[in-house]
Design an enzyme around this catalytic site. Structure first.
Site, mmCIF file in Angstrom:
data_model
loop_
_atom_site.group_PDB
_atom_site.id
_atom_site.type_symbol
_atom_site.label_atom_id
_atom_site.label_comp_id
_atom_site.label_asym_id
_atom_site.label_seq_id
_atom_site.Cartn_x
_atom_site.Cartn_y
_atom_site.Cartn_z
ATOM 1 N N ASN A 111 -43.904 -2.498 -45.804
ATOM 2 C CA ASN A 111 -43.564 -1.926 -44.529
ATOM 3 C C ASN A 111 -43.227 -2.760 -43.330
ATOM 4 O OD1 ASN A 111 -44.157 0.317 -45.967
ATOM 5 N ND2 ASN A 111 -46.071 1.032 -45.070
ATOM 6 N N THR A 156 -2.271 9.797 -15.277
ATOM 7 C CA THR A 156 -3.424 10.679 -15.309
ATOM 8 C C THR A 156 -2.935 11.749 -15.743
ATOM 9 O OG1 THR A 156 -3.184 11.481 -13.208
ATOM 10 C CG2 THR A 156 -4.103 9.481 -12.807
ATOM 11 N N HIS A 157 -3.872 12.493 -16.596
ATOM 12 C CA HIS A 157 -3.513 13.709 -17.365
ATOM 13 C C HIS A 157 -2.217 13.406 -18.333
ATOM 14 C CE1 HIS A 157 -5.958 15.903 -14.445
ATOM 15 N NE2 HIS A 157 -5.334 15.048 -13.637
ATOM 16 N N SER A 278 6.305 3.990 -44.763
ATOM 17 C CA SER A 278 6.130 5.220 -45.459
ATOM 18 C C SER A 278 6.593 5.315 -46.966
ATOM 19 C CB SER A 278 6.750 6.245 -44.685
ATOM 20 O OG SER A 278 7.289 7.552 -45.641
ATOM 21 N N LYS A 284 10.318 4.347 -41.273
ATOM 22 C CA LYS A 284 9.210 4.532 -40.529
ATOM 23 C C LYS A 284 8.267 3.260 -40.491
ATOM 24 C CE LYS A 284 6.977 7.486 -39.383
ATOM 25 N NZ LYS A 284 6.137 8.554 -39.995
ATOM 26 N N GLU A 291 -4.675 3.548 -36.151
ATOM 27 C CA GLU A 291 -5.034 4.760 -36.338
ATOM 28 C C GLU A 291 -6.236 4.879 -37.040
ATOM 29 O OE1 GLU A 291 -1.655 7.617 -37.629
ATOM 30 O OE2 GLU A 291 -0.892 5.572 -37.744
ATOM 31 N N TYR A 318 -45.203 4.364 -41.516
ATOM 32 C CA TYR A 318 -43.893 4.167 -42.171
ATOM 33 C C TYR A 318 -43.765 5.457 -42.941
ATOM 34 C CZ TYR A 318 -40.630 3.168 -45.893
ATOM 35 O OH TYR A 318 -39.618 2.907 -46.700
ATOM 36 N N LYS A 326 -30.577 2.232 -43.745
ATOM 37 C CA LYS A 326 -29.922 0.923 -43.930
ATOM 38 C C LYS A 326 -28.369 1.356 -44.133
ATOM 39 C CE LYS A 326 -33.847 -1.072 -45.687
ATOM 40 N NZ LYS A 326 -34.421 0.109 -45.389
HETATM 41 N N1 ARG Z 1 -37.158 0.058 -49.390
HETATM 42 C C1 ARG Z 1 -38.061 0.461 -48.622
HETATM 43 C C2 ARG Z 1 -37.503 0.917 -47.309
HETATM 44 O O1 ARG Z 1 -36.099 0.487 -47.214
HETATM 45 C C3 ARG Z 1 -39.102 -0.603 -48.458
HETATM 46 C C4 ARG Z 1 -40.318 -0.259 -47.720
HETATM 47 C C5 ARG Z 1 -41.202 0.847 -49.011
HETATM 48 N N2 ARG Z 1 -42.538 0.876 -48.483
HETATM 49 C C6 ARG Z 1 -43.203 1.877 -48.990
HETATM 50 N N3 ARG Z 1 -44.222 2.042 -48.532
HETATM 51 N N4 ARG Z 1 -42.593 2.601 -49.981
HETATM 52 O O2 ARG Z 1 -37.795 1.440 -46.480
#
Ligand code: ARG
Length: 462
Positions: A111, A156-157, A278, A284, A291, A318, A326
């Site tokens: 953690n 504007t607009h 295109s 084109k 975009e 946690y 992630k």
């Molecule tokens: N892979 C976990 C995460 O990204 C790591 C921490 C996991 N901790 C646990 N107590 N299971 O959060």
């Protein structure tokens, strides 16, 4: 078979589906360098605490470096049964150096380890993004300087409003990107705290010198509360917010480039190297980069909302939900980096059609406000002056004329206050150059601002 580091209290193996569902290694493997850096520092802290001998610490550090080399050489297998990068590195270390590898996790939990890894990683990436953003600002300033005399309609607009310098328009984006830089720098300031030593949630029973770890890892300070340290993902939300605002600005500029490169506007032409064609229509030339940048703004916003939603109902400390932090973070970083790399050369190579821009200022009565201001200077209250100038516009529209076509008697038919100098007062250059107020579009004002921002970008400070 008990292969998991936490399998002591389990009597059967994890279901394959759970392994698959639970694993984060497919995406958190990108944290390997930061994970290993963190572990090297932790080994030093354990040594200082008397938990590792000098020899043990050296052996662990050497082993960790070898694991890093294996990963870098592509000789590492990221099996999902090990769940995440933290356990994968530790397992490989133990395979290499034996049970001593198992001492490394003393006083540490995944953690605080994961909180540390993301902070280390995000600090590096946010700095990289800030420097890419500097390059984008530099490109804008260069183009503004090169086209310092280029006059275009301001809108504007999306209706023609008043003449402005293209440089003024581009420097408007400079200001936005400067604020984005400030937001990212503020965010880095809050990422810059070491959570290691917080353990699972309650802190560590060992005498860990957290300040030593902070020094070794380049953090300015240590976190104050172990429960907060392992639960806090505000810094990710903050980064994603800053990224979303930055993308909003990129998207607005994208929209302008798309409009400007259309036949209807014809203000710019993107270079062939930064356009696409295109598969069916041979004529084109499409502004795909702009975009796609506009399109990718959606996923960056989505990442912010996803992170806010993941966090909103979590009790301390946690929770596994937090592993969901992630992918939105990584995706946002990857998106920003590719966009910020491709934009400066795209901008630097675009062709600015100054004549078309200037010509566009001759239709649409961009100088109508100046006609009103002329009357104000002659003593008429602005509302009456506005009305009279509006009548002049209507007069011209009904006859297919512009202000330039009107003679003095026609002006005076609308208001006796118009004199022979009205012609000059409503010229486009005059209209532009009267806007000398600080922050305005007059040539001399923009020149001053350009000088100041050139100094800023040269220093790379804003
Ligand atoms: N892979 C976990 C995460 O990204 C790591 C921490 C996991 N901790 C646990 N107590 N299971 O959060």
């Amino acid at each position: 078979m008990k292969t998991k580091p936490w399998a002591g209290r389990f009597s059967s193996v994890t279901d394959k589906l759970v392994d698959e569902f639970n694993a984060s290694i497919s995406f958190d493997k990108r944290l390997y360098r930061h994970d290993i850096r963190g572990s090297v520092a932790h080994a030093e802290v354990l040594k200082k605490a008397g938990i590792l001998t000098d020899k043990e610490a050296r052996k662990i550090v050497k082993g960790l470096k070898e694991v890093e080399s294996e990963i870098e050489a592509g000789r590492f297998s990221f099996g999902i049964e090990l769940e995440d990068i933290h356990m994968a590195v530790e397992k490989r270390l133990t395979d290499k150096i034996g049970p001593l590898g198992g001492k490394l996790h003393t006083g540490r939990s995944r953690n605080d380890q994961v909180a540390l890894d993301i902070r280390l990683y995000l600090k590096d990436e946010a700095y990289a993004i800030v420097s890419l953003l500097h390059e984008l600002k530099r490109a804008l300033v260069e183009i503004a300087e090169k086209s310092a005399d280029c006059i275009m309609p301001g809108y504007t607009h999306l209706q023609r409003a008043q003449p402005v310098l293209l440089a003024h328009h581009l420097l408007a984006y400079y200001e936005m990107f400067k604020r984005d830089t400030g937001r990212l720098s503020d965010c880095i300031e809050r990422v810059d705290e070491l959570p290691l030593g917080s353990g699972a949630l309650a802190g560590s029973p060992y005498e860990l010198d957290r300040n030593l770890a902070a020094r070794l890892l380049g953090f300015s300070r240590v976190t104050e509360n172990s429960m907060d340290a392992v639960s806090d993902r505000d810094f990710i939300v903050e980064f994603l917010s800053a990224a979303s605002i930055l993308m909003m600005h990129i998207s607005r500029l994208s929209e302008e480039l798309i409009l400007w490169s259309s036949q209807e506007f014809g203000f710019i032409e993107l270079s062939d190297a930064f356009s696409t064609g295109s598969s069916i229509m041979p004529q084109k030339k499409n502004p795909d980069v702009a975009e796609l940048s506009r399109g990718k703004t959606g996923r960056v916003y989505g990442n912010l909302i996803s992170m806010l939603t993941t966090m909103k109902g979590l009790p301390l400390a946690y929770n596994k939900d937090m592993q969901e932090d992630k992918e939105p973070l990584f995706d946002t970083i990857d998106t920003l980096k590719i966009i910020l790399e491709v934009w400066p050369p795209m901008l630097r190579t675009m062709n600015i059609k100054k004549e078309t821009m200037l010509k566009a200022t001759s239709a649409g009565f961009l100088n109508a406000t100046d006609a009103a201001d002329y009357l104000v200077k002659k003593g008429l209250p602005f509302r009456e002056a506005h009305h009279a100038a509006g009548q002049a516009v209507a007069y011209c529209i009904s006859r297919g004329l512009t202000f330039d076509d009107l003679d003095l008697s026609e002006w005076q038919g609308i208001s006796k206050l118009f004199g022979p100098d009205i012609k000059d007062a409503v010229s486009i250059e005059r209209s532009l150059n009267t806007r000398k107020v600080y922050g305005g579009t007059a040539v001399e004002t923009v020149k001053k601002r350009l000088k100041a921002v050139k100094a800023e970008v040269a220093l790379g400070c804003c």
